[in-house]
Design a protein around this motif. Structure first.
Motif, PDB file in Angstrom:
ATOM      1  N   LEU A  66      50.174  17.771  54.766  1.00 35.66           N
ATOM      2  CA  LEU A  66      51.145  18.856  54.963  1.00 35.66           C
ATOM      3  C   LEU A  66      51.766  19.262  53.628  1.00 35.66           C
ATOM      4  CD1 LEU A  66      52.983  17.723  58.233  1.00 35.66           C
ATOM      5  CD2 LEU A  66      51.510  19.728  57.971  1.00 35.66           C
ATOM      6  N   TRP A  67      52.034  18.265  52.794  1.00 37.54           N
ATOM      7  CA  TRP A  67      52.603  18.547  51.473  1.00 37.54           C
ATOM      8  C   TRP A  67      51.584  19.267  50.585  1.00 37.54           C
ATOM      9  CZ3 TRP A  67      56.967  19.115  49.117  1.00 37.54           C
ATOM     10  CH2 TRP A  67      57.039  19.064  47.715  1.00 37.54           C
ATOM     11  N   GLN A  68      50.347  18.823  50.610  1.00 38.09           N
ATOM     12  CA  GLN A  68      49.306  19.493  49.833  1.00 38.09           C
ATOM     13  C   GLN A  68      49.121  20.937  50.289  1.00 38.09           C
ATOM     14  OE1 GLN A  68      45.778  16.868  50.022  1.00 38.09           O
ATOM     15  NE2 GLN A  68      46.057  16.595  47.829  1.00 38.09           N
ATOM     16  N   ASN A  69      49.174  21.151  51.598  1.00 40.65           N
ATOM     17  CA  ASN A  69      49.029  22.506  52.137  1.00 40.65           C
ATOM     18  C   ASN A  69      50.169  23.400  51.681  1.00 40.65           C
ATOM     19  OD1 ASN A  69      47.924  24.508  54.266  1.00 40.65           O
ATOM     20  ND2 ASN A  69      50.060  24.255  54.864  1.00 40.65           N
ATOM     21  N   ARG A  70      51.365  22.852  51.683  1.00 38.64           N
ATOM     22  CA  ARG A  70      52.540  23.630  51.250  1.00 38.64           C
ATOM     23  C   ARG A  70      52.414  24.013  49.787  1.00 38.64           C
ATOM     24  NH1 ARG A  70      56.749  22.584  47.243  1.00 38.64           N
ATOM     25  NH2 ARG A  70      58.649  23.670  47.950  1.00 38.64           N
ATOM     26  N   CYS A  71      52.001  23.046  48.933  1.00 38.90           N
ATOM     27  CA  CYS A  71      51.870  23.326  47.502  1.00 38.90           C
ATOM     28  C   CYS A  71      50.737  24.324  47.218  1.00 38.90           C
ATOM     29  CB  CYS A  71      51.624  22.024  46.741  1.00 38.90           C
ATOM     30  SG  CYS A  71      53.049  20.893  46.755  1.00 38.90           S
ATOM     31  N   ALA A  72      49.621  24.181  47.940  1.00 41.58           N
ATOM     32  CA  ALA A  72      48.501  25.100  47.751  1.00 41.58           C
ATOM     33  C   ALA A  72      48.881  26.514  48.157  1.00 41.58           C
ATOM     34  CB  ALA A  72      47.306  24.627  48.558  1.00 41.58           C
ATOM     35  N   SER A  73      49.707  26.622  49.199  1.00 38.10           N
ATOM     36  CA  SER A  73      50.132  27.943  49.665  1.00 38.10           C
ATOM     37  C   SER A  73      51.167  28.562  48.740  1.00 38.10           C
ATOM     38  CB  SER A  73      50.705  27.814  51.076  1.00 38.10           C
ATOM     39  OG  SER A  73      51.236  29.048  51.520  1.00 38.10           O
ATOM     40  N   GLY A  76      49.362  27.791  44.686  1.00 36.06           N
ATOM     41  CA  GLY A  76      47.949  28.061  44.438  1.00 36.06           C
ATOM     42  C   GLY A  76      47.446  29.344  45.036  1.00 36.06           C
ATOM     43  N   GLY A  77      48.288  30.007  45.796  1.00 30.67           N
ATOM     44  CA  GLY A  77      47.896  31.280  46.378  1.00 30.67           C
ATOM     45  C   GLY A  77      46.927  31.170  47.538  1.00 30.67           C
ATOM     46  N   LYS A  78      46.751  29.967  48.102  1.00 29.71           N
ATOM     47  CA  LYS A  78      45.824  29.792  49.214  1.00 29.71           C
ATOM     48  C   LYS A  78      46.510  30.118  50.536  1.00 29.71           C
ATOM     49  CE  LYS A  78      42.755  26.321  47.173  1.00 29.71           C
ATOM     50  NZ  LYS A  78      42.121  24.988  47.360  1.00 29.71           N
ATOM     51  N   VAL A  79      45.726  30.637  51.465  1.00 24.90           N
ATOM     52  CA  VAL A  79      46.253  30.957  52.787  1.00 24.90           C
ATOM     53  C   VAL A  79      46.332  29.682  53.613  1.00 24.90           C
ATOM     54  CG1 VAL A  79      45.876  32.284  54.902  1.00 24.90           C
ATOM     55  CG2 VAL A  79      45.264  33.271  52.679  1.00 24.90           C
ATOM     56  N   THR A  80      47.459  29.496  54.306  1.00 23.54           N
ATOM     57  CA  THR A  80      47.632  28.327  55.156  1.00 23.54           C
ATOM     58  C   THR A  80      46.583  28.321  56.260  1.00 23.54           C
ATOM     59  OG1 THR A  80      50.005  28.185  54.739  1.00 23.54           O
ATOM     60  CG2 THR A  80      49.195  27.185  56.755  1.00 23.54           C
ATOM     61  N   ASN A  81      45.941  27.168  56.433  1.00 18.87           N
ATOM     62  CA  ASN A  81      44.865  27.051  57.422  1.00 18.87           C
ATOM     63  C   ASN A  81      45.000  25.718  58.142  1.00 18.87           C
ATOM     64  OD1 ASN A  81      42.307  26.425  58.656  1.00 18.87           O
ATOM     65  ND2 ASN A  81      41.428  28.126  57.497  1.00 18.87           N
ATOM     66  N   ILE A  82      45.365  25.769  59.423  1.00 25.96           N
ATOM     67  CA  ILE A  82      45.631  24.537  60.165  1.00 25.96           C
ATOM     68  C   ILE A  82      44.354  23.734  60.402  1.00 25.96           C
ATOM     69  CG2 ILE A  82      45.403  25.532  62.488  1.00 25.96           C
ATOM     70  CD1 ILE A  82      47.877  23.762  63.235  1.00 25.96           C
ATOM     71  N   SER A  83      43.218  24.427  60.563  1.00 31.03           N
ATOM     72  CA  SER A  83      41.949  23.715  60.776  1.00 31.03           C
ATOM     73  C   SER A  83      41.579  22.908  59.538  1.00 31.03           C
ATOM     74  CB  SER A  83      40.835  24.703  61.110  1.00 31.03           C
ATOM     75  OG  SER A  83      41.102  25.352  62.337  1.00 31.03           O
ATOM     76  N   ARG A  84      41.834  23.474  58.360  1.00 33.28           N
ATOM     77  CA  ARG A  84      41.524  22.779  57.118  1.00 33.28           C
ATOM     78  C   ARG A  84      42.386  21.529  56.964  1.00 33.28           C
ATOM     79  NH1 ARG A  84      42.502  26.682  53.533  1.00 33.28           N
ATOM     80  NH2 ARG A  84      44.587  25.935  53.028  1.00 33.28           N
ATOM     81  N   VAL A  85      43.656  21.633  57.340  1.00 32.51           N
ATOM     82  CA  VAL A  85      44.563  20.489  57.237  1.00 32.51           C
ATOM     83  C   VAL A  85      44.155  19.390  58.217  1.00 32.51           C
ATOM     84  CG1 VAL A  85      46.946  19.721  57.579  1.00 32.51           C
ATOM     85  CG2 VAL A  85      46.484  21.856  56.374  1.00 32.51           C
ATOM     86  N   LYS A  86      43.825  19.759  59.440  1.00 29.32           N
ATOM     87  CA  LYS A  86      43.387  18.774  60.435  1.00 29.32           C
ATOM     88  C   LYS A  86      42.141  18.029  59.942  1.00 29.32           C
ATOM     89  CE  LYS A  86      45.029  21.208  64.589  1.00 29.32           C
ATOM     90  NZ  LYS A  86      44.563  21.912  65.807  1.00 29.32           N
ATOM     91  N   TYR A  87      41.197  18.781  59.377  1.00 30.96           N
ATOM     92  CA  TYR A  87      39.965  18.163  58.898  1.00 30.96           C
ATOM     93  C   TYR A  87      40.245  17.206  57.737  1.00 30.96           C
ATOM     94  CZ  TYR A  87      35.336  17.501  56.927  1.00 30.96           C
ATOM     95  OH  TYR A  87      34.184  16.938  56.438  1.00 30.96           O
ATOM     96  N   ALA A  88      41.155  17.608  56.842  1.00 33.68           N
ATOM     97  CA  ALA A  88      41.492  16.754  55.698  1.00 33.68           C
ATOM     98  C   ALA A  88      42.117  15.440  56.172  1.00 33.68           C
ATOM     99  CB  ALA A  88      42.437  17.489  54.758  1.00 33.68           C
ATOM    100  N   ILE A  89      42.948  15.516  57.197  1.00 32.29           N
ATOM    101  CA  ILE A  89      43.581  14.305  57.742  1.00 32.29           C
ATOM    102  C   ILE A  89      42.524  13.401  58.355  1.00 32.29           C
ATOM    103  CG2 ILE A  89      45.177  13.439  59.500  1.00 32.29           C
ATOM    104  CD1 ILE A  89      46.749  16.126  59.046  1.00 32.29           C
ATOM    105  N   TYR A  90      41.620  14.022  59.122  1.00 32.92           N
ATOM    106  CA  TYR A  90      40.522  13.234  59.702  1.00 32.92           C
ATOM    107  C   TYR A  90      39.696  12.583  58.594  1.00 32.92           C
ATOM    108  CZ  TYR A  90      35.601  12.607  60.616  1.00 32.92           C
ATOM    109  OH  TYR A  90      34.331  12.107  60.606  1.00 32.92           O
ATOM    110  N   LYS A  91      39.361  13.360  57.554  1.00 35.84           N
ATOM    111  CA  LYS A  91      38.496  12.864  56.489  1.00 35.84           C
ATOM    112  C   LYS A  91      39.141  11.687  55.763  1.00 35.84           C
ATOM    113  CE  LYS A  91      34.454  13.590  54.634  1.00 35.84           C
ATOM    114  NZ  LYS A  91      33.234  13.536  55.471  1.00 35.84           N
ATOM    115  N   ASP A  92      40.437  11.772  55.508  1.00 34.62           N
ATOM    116  CA  ASP A  92      41.143  10.663  54.857  1.00 34.62           C
ATOM    117  C   ASP A  92      41.095   9.401  55.721  1.00 34.62           C
ATOM    118  OD1 ASP A  92      41.797  12.171  52.647  1.00 34.62           O
ATOM    119  OD2 ASP A  92      43.782  12.722  53.384  1.00 34.62           O
TER     120      ASP A  92
END
Length: 308
Positions: A66-73, A76-92
């Motif tokens: 969640l923190w990485q997503n906030r900083c990237a948004s 970093g100019g990235k669009v918030t993407n809940i699917s990407r965050v869910k996958y990153a949590i699973y991958k970790d």
């Protein structure tokens, strides 16, 4: 609103992420405080070491991503993407389980990953243990403490046996309220006192608390709550001619264990000099020891496996 609570917990994005993982893990989703969410994950009953690790680590990975997503948004100019965050949590979580338990074939989806962690079983090691008689010219003292978690009541039990394995004396003493360590140390102190009063100087003591053994043998410093009792034990040891203190598995210390538990049913100290006076359960364990009958110790190993 870009507050800590909004980013990690109460914001719509964070809430959706938490609820997704909570629901699949069988936890109650909802609008909780961050502290309550963490407590929910960390206090849930686990089925094995893999399941425990998943429940303990996943909320940490959720907060991190969640923190990485906030900083990237924000930076970093990235669009918030809940699917990407869910996958990153699973991958970790997947990588952590794969590195910790490489013998398991961990699946590539979160729901099946979770189900696999719940199905895993611990390898059980089974081996025989038995109480052993003391050497010639020695007396053996086995002690144990009992603590009832619900009431806080504690008690002590112990037995002195000679070279033939026959009882010299035994005791079961209710101690009031306290901790398990207090019960264990008091049981040892009472047993040593009676052994010395009966004139024995070569004493072999066995306890099923490894921690208390380390205190008595001065390998580690005792907790302040039992420091005075341990000091009393050291003073008693100084009155012996030969003394040893060692750990015994609980399954081989059943006589002392049953006497300690029996103390919860008494209000005055019970001292026994005849085996017929012993509680019925204690008599049974005593006869097993007298006949050198082993018992089985079953212990979970840290290794887990996925059943077929």
């Amino acid at each position: 609103m870009d507050s800590i609570d909004h980013t990690f917990n109460s914001g719509p994005f964070a809430t959706a992420v938490w609820n997704f993982f909570a629901a699949t893990a069988g936890l109650q989703p909802g609008q909780l405080t961050l502290k309550a969410r963490l407590r929910q994950w960390w206090t849930t009953k686990t089925r094995n070491a893999g399941h425990q690790l998943l429940l303990q680590a996943t909320p940490v990975f959720i907060c991190w991503n969640l923190w990485q997503n906030r900083c990237a948004s924000k930076y970093g100019g990235k669009v918030t993407n809940i699917s990407r965050v869910k996958y990153a949590i699973y991958k970790d979580t997947y990588k952590m389980l794969e590195n910790t338990f490489p013998q398991i074939n961990w699946p590539a989806r979160w729901t099946t990953l979770l189900q696999t962690s719940e199905r895993c079983k611990h390898t059980i090691k089974v081996y025989m243990v038995a109480w052993k008689r003391p050497p010639e010219h020695w007396i053996k003292l086995n002690t144990d403490g009992s603590a009832v978690i619900n009431t806080g009541k504690i008690g002590a039990g112990g037995i002195l046996r000679n070279r033939e394995g026959k009882m010299v004396m035994a005791y079961s003493v209710f101690l009031g309220e306290g901790s398990n360590n207090q019960a264990e140390t008091k049981a040892a102190q009472l047993g040593l006192s009676w052994a010395l009063e009966l004139g024995y100087k070569n004493i072999q003591m066995e306890l099923d608390s490894q921690l208390v053994v380390q205190w008595i043998t001065k390998k580690t410093a005792p907790q302040w709550t039992v420091a005075n009792q341990v000091e009393e034990i050291q003073q008693l040891i100084s009155q012996t001619q030969y003394f040893s203190c060692s750990h015994i598995f609980r399954e081989a210390n059943s006589v002392a264990d049953s006497l300690a538990k029996h103390s919860n049913n008494t209000t005055t100290p019970q001292v026994y000099f005849n085996t017929n006076q012993l509680p019925k359960e204690t008599q049974a364990y005593y006869q097993m020891d007298l006949q050198n009958m082993p018992t089985f110790r079953r212990k979970k190993t840290k290794k887990i496996f996925e059943p077929p």
